[in-house]
Design a protein around this motif. Structure first.
Motif, PDB file in Angstrom:
ATOM      1  N   UNK A 250       0.840  -1.205   0.000  1.00  0.00           N
ATOM      2  CA  UNK A 250       0.000   0.000   0.000  1.00  0.00           C
ATOM      3  C   UNK A 250       0.875   1.254   0.000  1.00  0.00           C
ATOM      4  N   UNK A 251       1.873   1.286   0.866  1.00  0.00           N
ATOM      5  CA  UNK A 251       2.751   2.465   0.948  1.00  0.00           C
ATOM      6  C   UNK A 251       3.520   2.651  -0.350  1.00  0.00           C
ATOM      7  N   UNK A 252       4.019   1.552  -0.910  1.00  0.00           N
ATOM      8  CA  UNK A 252       4.771   1.637  -2.167  1.00  0.00           C
ATOM      9  C   UNK A 252       3.893   2.170  -3.297  1.00  0.00           C
ATOM     10  N   UNK A 259      -2.792  11.025  -5.267  1.00  0.00           N
ATOM     11  CA  UNK A 259      -2.998  12.345  -5.890  1.00  0.00           C
ATOM     12  C   UNK A 259      -2.305  13.488  -5.147  1.00  0.00           C
ATOM     13  N   UNK A 260      -2.294  13.451  -3.819  1.00  0.00           N
ATOM     14  CA  UNK A 260      -1.650  14.532  -3.061  1.00  0.00           C
ATOM     15  C   UNK A 260      -0.152  14.559  -3.326  1.00  0.00           C
ATOM     16  N   UNK A 261       0.480  13.385  -3.381  1.00  0.00           N
ATOM     17  CA  UNK A 261       1.914  13.316  -3.657  1.00  0.00           C
ATOM     18  C   UNK A 261       2.199  13.752  -5.090  1.00  0.00           C
ATOM     19  N   UNK A 353       0.925  11.163   4.087  1.00  0.00           N
ATOM     20  CA  UNK A 353       0.194  10.061   3.450  1.00  0.00           C
ATOM     21  C   UNK A 353       0.570   8.733   4.095  1.00  0.00           C
ATOM     22  N   UNK A 354       1.875   8.552   4.368  1.00  0.00           N
ATOM     23  CA  UNK A 354       2.310   7.296   4.991  1.00  0.00           C
ATOM     24  C   UNK A 354       1.709   7.152   6.388  1.00  0.00           C
ATOM     25  N   UNK A 355       1.647   8.266   7.146  1.00  0.00           N
ATOM     26  CA  UNK A 355       1.038   8.212   8.480  1.00  0.00           C
ATOM     27  C   UNK A 355      -0.452   7.887   8.382  1.00  0.00           C
ATOM     28  N   UNK A 433      -6.669   6.197  -1.440  1.00  0.00           N
ATOM     29  CA  UNK A 433      -5.381   6.889  -1.281  1.00  0.00           C
ATOM     30  C   UNK A 433      -4.368   6.404  -2.295  1.00  0.00           C
ATOM     31  N   UNK A 434      -4.412   5.129  -2.609  1.00  0.00           N
ATOM     32  CA  UNK A 434      -3.430   4.554  -3.536  1.00  0.00           C
ATOM     33  C   UNK A 434      -3.921   4.531  -4.973  1.00  0.00           C
ATOM     34  N   UNK A 435      -5.033   5.215  -5.249  1.00  0.00           N
ATOM     35  CA  UNK A 435      -5.564   5.273  -6.614  1.00  0.00           C
ATOM     36  C   UNK A 435      -5.872   3.871  -7.143  1.00  0.00           C
ATOM     37  N   UNK A 436      -6.392   3.039  -6.253  1.00  0.00           N
ATOM     38  CA  UNK A 436      -6.670   1.645  -6.614  1.00  0.00           C
ATOM     39  C   UNK A 436      -8.108   1.282  -6.295  1.00  0.00           C
TER      40      UNK A 436
END
Length: 440
Positions: A250-252, A259-261, A353-355, A433-436
């Motif tokens: 998920x983090x990767x 989108x925020x990143x 985002x990671x938090x 969050x992960x666009x998935x």
């Protein structure tokens, strides 16, 4: 008094049954249908797509300053004057009401052929702004779809709570029947009957509250779908949680898809381009101009009474900033600071985002554990309630004890449904969050 209570109870139960029948007969709205309707109708998505279309339209070499500007001009002036002329030989000529006129028209061209490469930076900036708009539009789509999905699953959760409450009411009816039967044969007091009636009324009131919340959530979903807020529908009765999600994956995925990143990275590139635009003003600006003009003038009092002119005009212009009060250096320093800020913003966004992912993943795992525990608790509480009803029927336990067993069963069901919903909320949000985000 007892008769009035019976009538009130009957009315409450009748309303509950009617609401249940209506919910069952309402047309089924699947999750896929809900998302498709929202993607087509939702106002936020429509506005985001329109703004993205504007950003796309702005990406042209003309808007960046590569192309010449051609204008057309027309000018006409007229005058009527009283003229008295004294010639060199001393004679005087008087021209009353002399009419003068002048007419000129033609195209003009201005073309900046070199501006310190600013036009190239402008074009890159327009492309980056278009990319930023596209990311923002996609984020709006994801956010809207996520809201629809979560609202839909919330309706499923609430619907299951309503079903459980109907079961509680059925049990309260059974308890009331047993209490009346015992009272009729003298093995129970009238107080037991009153307590059973109060329990039934309380459960019915709780059902009405749940139904009110359920209707409010339906209105919310209709609002997201941009359709008549009173449109009735039913939802499916199953929440399936994806229990295969891995934190590292998920983090990767978020680092390259969130989108925020992505927006923060684009803003960093825009800051780099801004420095190039500022530095471009150190170079000379070279332009060419030209045009073709037609002019006609009439001056009765002049040596030439009428004159017609037409022809080509052209030229070259150049300018350079020699000194501007040290503002050039100041602007460049500020542009470099903006780049540093953009770098920090990218790092901060990644960390945030990671938090967020880590917190959601904890909720996700906790929900999965609660679902497993809840399934066992529901089965145990149901069995305990069945045994308690049998004991109450033969008079070996008190009404308070059976009410406690009933409450434990209802709480176990509520905890189980809430755990399912908790896990699903965390799963959907993580995928958003992960666009998935996908619709099963």
């Amino acid at each position: 008094m007892m008769k009035l209570k019976k009538i009130a109870c009957f009315l409450f139960c009748y309303m509950a049954v009617i609401a249940t029948v209506k919910a069952q007969t309402a047309p089924l709205l699947t999750l896929r249908e809900a998302v498709e309707i929202a993607l087509k109708n939702n106002y936020n998505i429509v506005l985001a797509k329109n703004n993205n279309a504007i950003a796309q339209n702005n990406v042209t070499i003309g808007n960046a300053g590569f192309l010449p500007v051609v204008t057309g001009s027309l000018s006409q002036t007229n005058s009527r004057q009283h003229v008295v002329q004294t010639k060199s030989d001393g004679t005087t000529v008087t021209i009353p009401g002399a009419k003068n006129s002048s007419l000129s028209y033609g195209p003009n061209l201005n073309w900046t052929i070199f501006d310190g490469f600013a036009m190239f930076a402008n074009y890159d900036q327009l492309k980056q702004l278009n990319d930023l708009s596209a990311v923002s539009t996609h984020d709006t789509v994801l956010s809207t779809a996520g809201d629809v999905i979560l609202t839909y699953y919330d309706l499923i959760n609430q619907n299951e709570q309503i079903k459980a409450q109907h079961g509680a009411i059925a049990i309260s009816h059974t308890q009331l029947k047993y209490a009346r039967d015992k009272f009729s044969v003298g093995t129970a007091s009238g107080l037991d009957v009153l307590n059973a009636q109060v329990n039934l009324n309380t459960d019915t009131a709780n059902l009405l509250k749940l139904q009110q919340t359920f209707k409010a959530s339906k209105i919310k979903l209709n609002q997201l779908l941009v359709r008549d807020l009173q449109t009735d529908f039913s939802v499916v009765d199953t929440i399936i949680v994806d229990d295969k999600m891995v934190l590292g994956d998920i983090i990767s995925s978020a680092q390259s898809q969130n989108p925020a990143i992505l927006s923060a990275q684009i803003n960093k590139r825009i800051a780099d381009i801004n420095l190039k635009q500022v530095q471009a003003t150190r170079y000379p600006v070279v332009g060419v101009n030209g045009g073709y003009a037609w002019s006609n003038s009439k001056t009765p009092a002049g040596f030439t009474q009428q004159q017609d002119i037409h022809g080509l005009n052209y030229g070259l212009t150049a300018s350079i900033n020699i000194f501007d009060g040290f503002n050039q250096s100041r602007k460049e320093r500020n542009a470099k600071i903006q780049i540093d800020n953009a770098v920090v913003d990218v790092k901060q966004t990644r960390l945030n985002v990671e938090a967020q992912i880590s917190n959601l993943y904890v909720s996700y795992l906790s929900g999965l554990d609660l679902v497993k525990l809840g399934q066992s608790n529901v089965a145990i509480a149901k069995r305990n309630l069945e045994i308690s009803l049998d004991k109450y029927k033969i008079g070996t336990i008190t009404p308070l004890e059976i009410r406690e067993a009933q409450r434990n069963y209802l709480d176990a069901q509520s905890t189980f449904f809430a755990a399912q919903y908790q896990s699903k909320v965390a799963e959907v949000t993580l995928k958003q969050i992960t666009n998935n985000l996908n619709i099963q």
